[in-house]
Design a protein around this motif. Structure first.
Motif, PDB file in Angstrom:
ATOM      1  N   ALA A 257       0.924  -1.227  -0.092  1.00  0.00           N
ATOM      2  CA  ALA A 257       0.130  -0.016  -0.189  1.00  0.00           C
ATOM      3  C   ALA A 257       0.846   1.243   0.115  1.00  0.00           C
ATOM      4  N   CYS A 258       0.274   2.090  -0.815  1.00  0.00           N
ATOM      5  CA  CYS A 258       1.297   3.721  -0.675  1.00  0.00           C
ATOM      6  C   CYS A 258       0.440   4.360   0.305  1.00  0.00           C
ATOM      7  N   PHE A 259       1.117   5.499   0.465  1.00  0.00           N
ATOM      8  CA  PHE A 259       0.699   6.409   1.626  1.00  0.00           C
ATOM      9  C   PHE A 259      -0.669   6.815   1.458  1.00  0.00           C
ATOM     10  N   ALA A 260      -0.988   6.998   0.080  1.00  0.00           N
ATOM     11  CA  ALA A 260      -2.490   7.444  -0.125  1.00  0.00           C
ATOM     12  C   ALA A 260      -3.509   6.239  -0.342  1.00  0.00           C
ATOM     13  N   CYS A 261      -2.871   4.783  -0.495  1.00  0.00           N
ATOM     14  CA  CYS A 261      -3.843   3.659  -0.658  1.00  0.00           C
ATOM     15  C   CYS A 261      -5.049   3.712   0.386  1.00  0.00           C
ATOM     16  N   ALA A 262      -4.218   3.788   1.547  1.00  0.00           N
ATOM     17  CA  ALA A 262      -5.155   3.488   2.846  1.00  0.00           C
ATOM     18  C   ALA A 262      -5.180   4.836   3.859  1.00  0.00           C
TER      19      ALA A 262
ATOM     20  N   GLN B 244      -8.174   1.064  -6.350  1.00  0.00           N
ATOM     21  CA  GLN B 244      -8.610   2.355  -6.366  1.00  0.00           C
ATOM     22  C   GLN B 244      -8.033   3.358  -5.911  1.00  0.00           C
ATOM     23  N   CYS B 245      -6.712   3.290  -5.805  1.00  0.00           N
ATOM     24  CA  CYS B 245      -6.037   4.485  -4.949  1.00  0.00           C
ATOM     25  C   CYS B 245      -6.051   5.900  -5.767  1.00  0.00           C
ATOM     26  N   SER B 246      -5.941   7.089  -5.055  1.00  0.00           N
ATOM     27  CA  SER B 246      -6.221   8.182  -5.771  1.00  0.00           C
ATOM     28  C   SER B 246      -4.959   8.511  -6.603  1.00  0.00           C
TER      29      SER B 246
ATOM     30  N   ALA C 245       0.154   7.701  -9.938  1.00  0.00           N
ATOM     31  CA  ALA C 245       1.553   7.082 -10.080  1.00  0.00           C
ATOM     32  C   ALA C 245       1.685   5.694  -9.446  1.00  0.00           C
ATOM     33  N   CYS C 246       0.803   5.651  -8.159  1.00  0.00           N
ATOM     34  CA  CYS C 246       0.687   4.384  -7.410  1.00  0.00           C
ATOM     35  C   CYS C 246      -0.187   3.360  -8.384  1.00  0.00           C
ATOM     36  N   LEU C 247      -1.106   3.852  -9.329  1.00  0.00           N
ATOM     37  CA  LEU C 247      -1.859   2.904 -10.028  1.00  0.00           C
ATOM     38  C   LEU C 247      -0.721   2.407 -11.113  1.00  0.00           C
TER      39      LEU C 247
ATOM     40  N   ARG D  96       2.441   2.070 -10.910  1.00  0.00           N
ATOM     41  CA  ARG D  96       3.295   1.057 -10.243  1.00  0.00           C
ATOM     42  C   ARG D  96       2.588  -0.311 -10.133  1.00  0.00           C
ATOM     43  N   GLN D  97       1.298  -0.394  -9.577  1.00  0.00           N
ATOM     44  CA  GLN D  97       0.568  -1.534  -9.531  1.00  0.00           C
ATOM     45  C   GLN D  97       0.481  -2.365 -10.801  1.00  0.00           C
ATOM     46  N   LYS D  98       0.347  -1.558 -11.777  1.00  0.00           N
ATOM     47  CA  LYS D  98      -0.142  -2.456 -12.960  1.00  0.00           C
ATOM     48  C   LYS D  98       1.255  -3.011 -13.444  1.00  0.00           C
TER      49      LYS D  98
HETATM   50 ZN    ZN Z   1      -1.661   3.977  -3.551  1.00  0.00          ZN
END
Ligand code: ZN
Ligand code: ATP
Length: 284
Positions: free
Chosen positions: A180-185, A257-259, A262-264, A266-268
């Motif tokens: 999880a990134c800091f914006a994920c949760a 569904q992270c906002s 860039a996180c999305l 990296r997830q991909k």
């Molecule tokens: Zn995230």
């Protein structure tokens, strides 16, 4: 200030002999690799300055220090002065800036990309200039900015925090796309078993205990060393409840569904690389 209070001392002729013993005892495979690593520390306050001192005593190759505050001189310059007396072998870089401003963020990003001038060849072919970022800031906005920078750079980082009542804290490992990134949760509602909030609110006059900060700095740097030198297990999340001496751990998966875009990304990438990871794991 804490930065100035750090004691300078004379380094003996073989400052690393006790650390090298880690290798003789089979804990670490190659302790000397520590000299190849660059670590960025954002926030040189209670946790950050102690963490910087620990890494300096461990013989880290290079430290990049970021803070916008002053203690007479800038906090980062004061830290460089103290740290260079403790261990002159460490390459120290001082960045007195606010990472949440446009200009500050630009310099922050650019400095994280820059390679260590002392390292000629890197064996791991990483394009990033640092091996790990440690977040030791005390506010949400700055953490979100570290998160943004690390997601964009695909840079692993460890976040740390002490609660506003000073009796609990936490560290959290963030690997873009993987954890999880800091914006994920939403950070304040994570079920951690630590009932006190481990993040300070803006505008609240927070309590402060050097002991809690010291413990959190110790946990932070211990996990940084494990990550860099590849020994033991790096905790994905480690809480510290000082009233109960309770250390909860947990894992947090990234939020699809992270906002943070860039996180999305990296997830991909992380999902796409799964066959490669599986093949590598099989080959081992
Ligand atoms: Zn995230
Ligand atoms: P001290 O204990 O040294 O007085 P503090 O109580 O202000 O510091 P800490 O929680 O100990 O705060 O440390 C947080 C550090 O992070 C501070 O030194 C602060 O200046 C720094 N910091 C917070 N936000 C930013 C930012 N946006 N850019 C750069 N540095 C920041």
């Amino acid at each position: 200030s804490k930065v100035k209070a750090m004691s300078a001392e004379v380094v003996d002729s073989n400052p690393y002999s006790r650390l090298m013993a880690l290798q003789r005892m089979g804990i670490v495979e190659n302790y000397e690799r520590i000299r190849d690593f660059s670590v960025a520390i954002v926030g040189i306050g209670g946790v950050g300055s102690v963490s910087a001192e620990m890494l300096t005593r461990c013989g880290i190759g290079r430290l990049l220090l970021y803070d916008y505050d002053t203690v007479g001189m800038t906090k980062t310059d004061a830290a460089v002065q103290t740290l260079s007396e403790i261990n002159p072998d460490v390459v120290l870089e001082s960045y007195s800036l606010n990472i949440t401003t446009v200009k500050g963020f630009e310099v922050f990003m650019e400095s994280l990309r820059r390679q260590n001038p002392k390292n000629s060849v890197r064996d791991d072919a990483r394009s990033a200039g640092v091996d790990l970022v440690l977040s030791c800031v005390d506010n949400y906005e700055a953490r979100m900015v570290v998160n943004q920078a690390c997601n964009e750079l695909n840079q692993t980082w460890i976040e740390s925090g002490v609660s506003e009542d000073a009796v609990s804290g936490h560290i959290q490992l963030l690997i873009p796309g993987e954890t999880a990134c800091f914006a994920c949760a939403p950070p304040l509602v994570v079920a951690s078993g630590v009932d006190e909030r481990t993040l300070k609110r803006e505008g609240v006059c927070a309590a402060s205990l050097p002991t809690t900060m010291g413990v959190v700095a110790g946990l932070l740097v211990q996990n940084a060393l494990k990550f860099l030198l590849k020994f033991g297990e790096v905790s994905p999340y480690l809480g510290y409840n000082s009233l109960k001496d309770y250390f909860p751990t947990m894992e947090m998966k990234p939020n699809p569904q992270c906002s943070n875009s860039a996180c999305l990304e990296r997830q991909k990438e992380y999902l796409l690389a799964k066959p490669v990871r599986d093949a590598l794991a099989k080959a081992k």
